[in-house]
Design a protein around this motif. Structure first.
Motif, short mmCIF file in Angstrom:
data_model
loop_
_atom_site.label_atom_id
_atom_site.label_comp_id
_atom_site.label_asym_id
_atom_site.label_seq_id
_atom_site.Cartn_x
_atom_site.Cartn_y
_atom_site.Cartn_z
N ALA A 10 0.83 -1.29 0.48
CA ALA A 10 -0.13 0.64 -0.14
C ALA A 10 0.77 0.98 -0.07
CB ALA A 10 -0.80 0.09 0.91
N GLY A 11 2.21 1.26 -0.19
CA GLY A 11 3.07 2.41 0.36
C GLY A 11 2.98 3.31 -0.90
N ILE A 51 -1.70 -5.55 -0.10
CA ILE A 51 -3.03 -4.76 1.22
C ILE A 51 -2.54 -3.59 -0.19
CG2 ILE A 51 -2.84 -3.35 2.78
CD1 ILE A 51 -3.55 -5.59 4.00
N LEU A 77 -1.70 3.99 7.85
CA LEU A 77 -1.18 4.50 8.69
C LEU A 77 0.43 3.79 9.59
CD1 LEU A 77 -4.10 5.53 10.01
CD2 LEU A 77 -3.37 7.03 8.77
N TYR A 198 3.81 0.49 14.33
CA TYR A 198 4.49 -0.35 13.64
C TYR A 198 4.32 -1.75 13.64
CZ TYR A 198 7.48 3.80 14.07
OH TYR A 198 8.48 4.77 14.03
C1 UD1 Z 1 9.92 -1.43 7.81
C2 UD1 Z 1 9.86 -1.96 9.06
C3 UD1 Z 1 11.06 -2.02 9.18
C4 UD1 Z 1 12.07 -2.83 8.43
C5 UD1 Z 1 12.00 -2.31 7.26
C6 UD1 Z 1 12.79 -3.26 6.29
C7 UD1 Z 1 7.99 -1.49 10.49
C8 UD1 Z 1 7.47 -0.18 11.14
N1 UD1 Z 1 9.49 -1.53 9.74
O1 UD1 Z 1 10.29 -0.36 7.61
O2 UD1 Z 1 10.90 -3.00 11.07
O3 UD1 Z 1 13.72 -3.09 8.60
O4 UD1 Z 1 10.70 -1.96 6.74
O5 UD1 Z 1 12.58 -2.38 4.99
O6 UD1 Z 1 7.07 -2.07 10.09
N2 UD1 Z 1 3.04 -0.68 4.01
C9 UD1 Z 1 1.99 -0.71 3.80
N3 UD1 Z 1 0.77 -0.29 4.75
C10 UD1 Z 1 1.72 1.42 5.60
C11 UD1 Z 1 2.70 1.25 5.34
C12 UD1 Z 1 3.69 0.40 4.98
O7 UD1 Z 1 0.77 -1.10 2.73
O8 UD1 Z 1 0.81 2.07 5.92
C13 UD1 Z 1 3.78 -1.79 3.02
C14 UD1 Z 1 5.15 -0.74 2.06
O9 UD1 Z 1 4.28 -0.64 1.18
C15 UD1 Z 1 6.14 -1.13 2.60
C16 UD1 Z 1 5.80 -2.44 3.54
O10 UD1 Z 1 4.68 -1.85 4.18
O11 UD1 Z 1 5.63 -2.59 1.25
C17 UD1 Z 1 7.02 -1.25 4.32
O12 UD1 Z 1 6.70 0.00 4.77
P1 UD1 Z 1 8.26 0.95 4.37
O13 UD1 Z 1 7.02 2.02 4.93
O14 UD1 Z 1 8.29 0.74 3.45
O15 UD1 Z 1 8.40 0.49 5.93
P2 UD1 Z 1 10.41 0.86 6.23
O16 UD1 Z 1 10.53 2.24 6.85
O17 UD1 Z 1 11.08 0.48 5.54
#
Ligand code: UD1
Ligand code: MG
Length: 459
Positions: A10-11, A51, A77, A198
């Protein structure tokens, strides 16, 4: 045991600076997300969720037919919030494996080992040690940073300078007991530097409840690298290409330079195949024994039979090349070009939707479209089939042993009878009889005593 797989996608992918959702960017010819879905498919029958959020419609249409179901997260979020959206749909027990849509090269064996480490009872984290861990969540352990029990994950932005020294990072992939996961994500808070929910905070919750937390490891960093920028995408592309090139070379294929080789699909090869530098293979390509591909060819969805030689700078798409044929340099075979054995297609020759029988030759500057070409036909330089009348395509049949001279226009539909010859420069609009010479051009004329005009002298 029930295995649910959740792929987070979703990012926003801000750093890609692209209108295309990040997970739809292509690596070796298919989207990042398609790589992950192909890997999850290898884990056996299960339910799989994606997602979606940013670019949700595009991502959802991209996964249609994959067997995975979309779950929208609006707004986004945080990773914990993402899992909370799918939580009600997960099974009541078993294991939930969480992967990332932007970490495309995770291997099935690693993902399976992670799910097995959970086994519906333990919280299993996929971790790796990185020389530069900037940006990643760090694994906090009791006592010995190598062997101590896992206590939690601290995000880079929330970490103290001492915690930032920790080399072991969370890769973003975990497997959790599904029932506990549902409970944990419902209890997450967003009181952190980023104001996000998180997912990584569930580790401390598991520890507090006495649920065992274990770490499994990726065998190399390539399989846990995420794509956040065009530079990272290109880096991963080269790593994947290198891996594919090595597998081909181990099977005996002689690549002139594994660093200058691109495969965006599948390539199946016989024995003693040689591929020169700068070639791109797309879709499904089959190369028979002793095939040689010259430098800088682009070959898509093609079968090239034993002993054929493709000279440099040729473009082959949706075509098949018979054994011991010779194609190029600078040849173009378009969809439906079917060459039998020992056919020669030379420079600047285009062939589309045409069959050429054994030994037929078109060596220079020619077009064959919608044609059936017999054995041993010789098709002269500059000749073309005029196959299109503006509304319909028509066929040209050139029977065995016909010679078509240079610069002929063959206005389809017509048949050139076997063994006939068409004189150079002819515009042929009717079928020709077998065995005869047909000439259809103005007769040559010379005028004796003709004087070239001269300019009147000025003044
Ligand atoms: C996350 C981890 C971190 C890890 C890293 C590895 C958390 C809080 N942190 O950080 O510990 O070392 O990944 O790459 O999980 N996403 C959603 N919805 C959201 C936010 C994110 O679907 O609301 C998805 C993003 O598209 C992505 C993944 O989740 O595929 C990770 O999100 P991202 O924002 O890249 O997390 P990091 O800050 O990199
Ligand atoms: Mg990330």
């Amino acid at each position: 045991m029930a295995l649910d797989i959740v792929i987070m996608a979703a990012g926003k992918g801000t750093r890609m600076k692209s209108r295309l959702p990040k997970v739809l960017h292509r690596l070796a010819g298919r989207s990042l997300l398609a790589h992950v879905l192909a890997t999850t498919a290898k884990l056996g029958p299960q339910r799989c969720w994606v997602i979606t959020g940013h670019g949700a419609e595009a991502v959802e249409s991209a996964i249609a037919g994959s067997g995975a179901s979309p779950v929208r997260q609006m707004p986004q979020l945080g990773t914990g919030h993402a899992i909370a959206q799918v939580a009600p749909q997960l099974a009541e027990r078993g294991t939930t494996l969480i992967l990332n849509g932007d970490v495309p090269l995770i291997e099935a064996a690693t993902a399976r080992a992670l799910a097995d480490a959970c086994a519906g009872q333990r919280l299993a984290l996929l971790t790796i040690k990185l020389p530069d861990a900037t940006g990643y969540g760090r694994i906090l352990r009791s006592g010995d940073p190598e062997g101590g029990r896992v206590l939690g994950i601290v995000e880079h932005k929330d970490a103290t300078p001492a915690q930032r020294e920790i080399a072991e990072v969370y890769t973003g992939m975990m497997a959790a007991p599904t029932a506990a996961l549902k409970r944990w994500v419902a209890a997450l808070k967003n009181d952190n530097v980023q104001g996000e929910y998180y997912l990584t905070d569930i580790v401390a919750m598991a520890v507090a409840e006495g649920v065992p937390v274990v770490a499994t490891h990726a065998h190399d960093d390539t399989e846990v690298l995420g794509v956040n920028s065009p530079l990272q995408l290109a880096d991963l592309e080269r790593r994947l290409q290198r891996r594919q090139a090595e597998a081909l070379m181990e099977a005996g294929v002689r690549l002139a330079d594994p660093a200058r080789f691109d495969l965006r699909g599948s390539l199946s090869t016989g024995q003693d195949v040689e591929i020169d530098v700068g070639c791109v293979f797309e879709g499904d390509v089959v190369l028979g024994d002793d095939v040689r591909i010259g430098a800088h060819c682009v070959i898509r969805d093609a079968v090239i039979q034993a002993g054929a030689v493709i000279q440099p700078f040729s473009h082959i798409d949706g075509a098949s090349v018979g054994a011991a044929s010779l194609v190029g340099p600078f040849a173009r075979l378009r969809p439906g070009a079917v060459l039998a054995e020992e056919v020669h297609i030379g420079n600047f020759v285009e062939v589309k939707n045409s069959t050429l029988a054994r030994g037929a030759k078109a060596n220079h500057l020619a077009y064959l479209g919608d044609a059936t070409v017999g054995e041993r036909v010789n098709y002269g330089a500059g000749s073309i089939t005029a196959n299109y009348d503006g509304a319909h395509k028509h066929r040209t049949v050139i029977e065995a042993d016909v010679h078509v001279g240079s610069n002929c226009v063959l206005i389809a539909p017509l048949t050139l009878g076997a063994g006939g010859t068409v004189g150079g420069g002819s515009t042929v609009s009717k079928s020709t009889p077998p065995g005869q010479l047909t000439v259809a051009r103005g007769k040559q004329l010379s005028i004796a005593g003709w004087k070239r005009p001269i300019k009147a002298s000025p003044g």
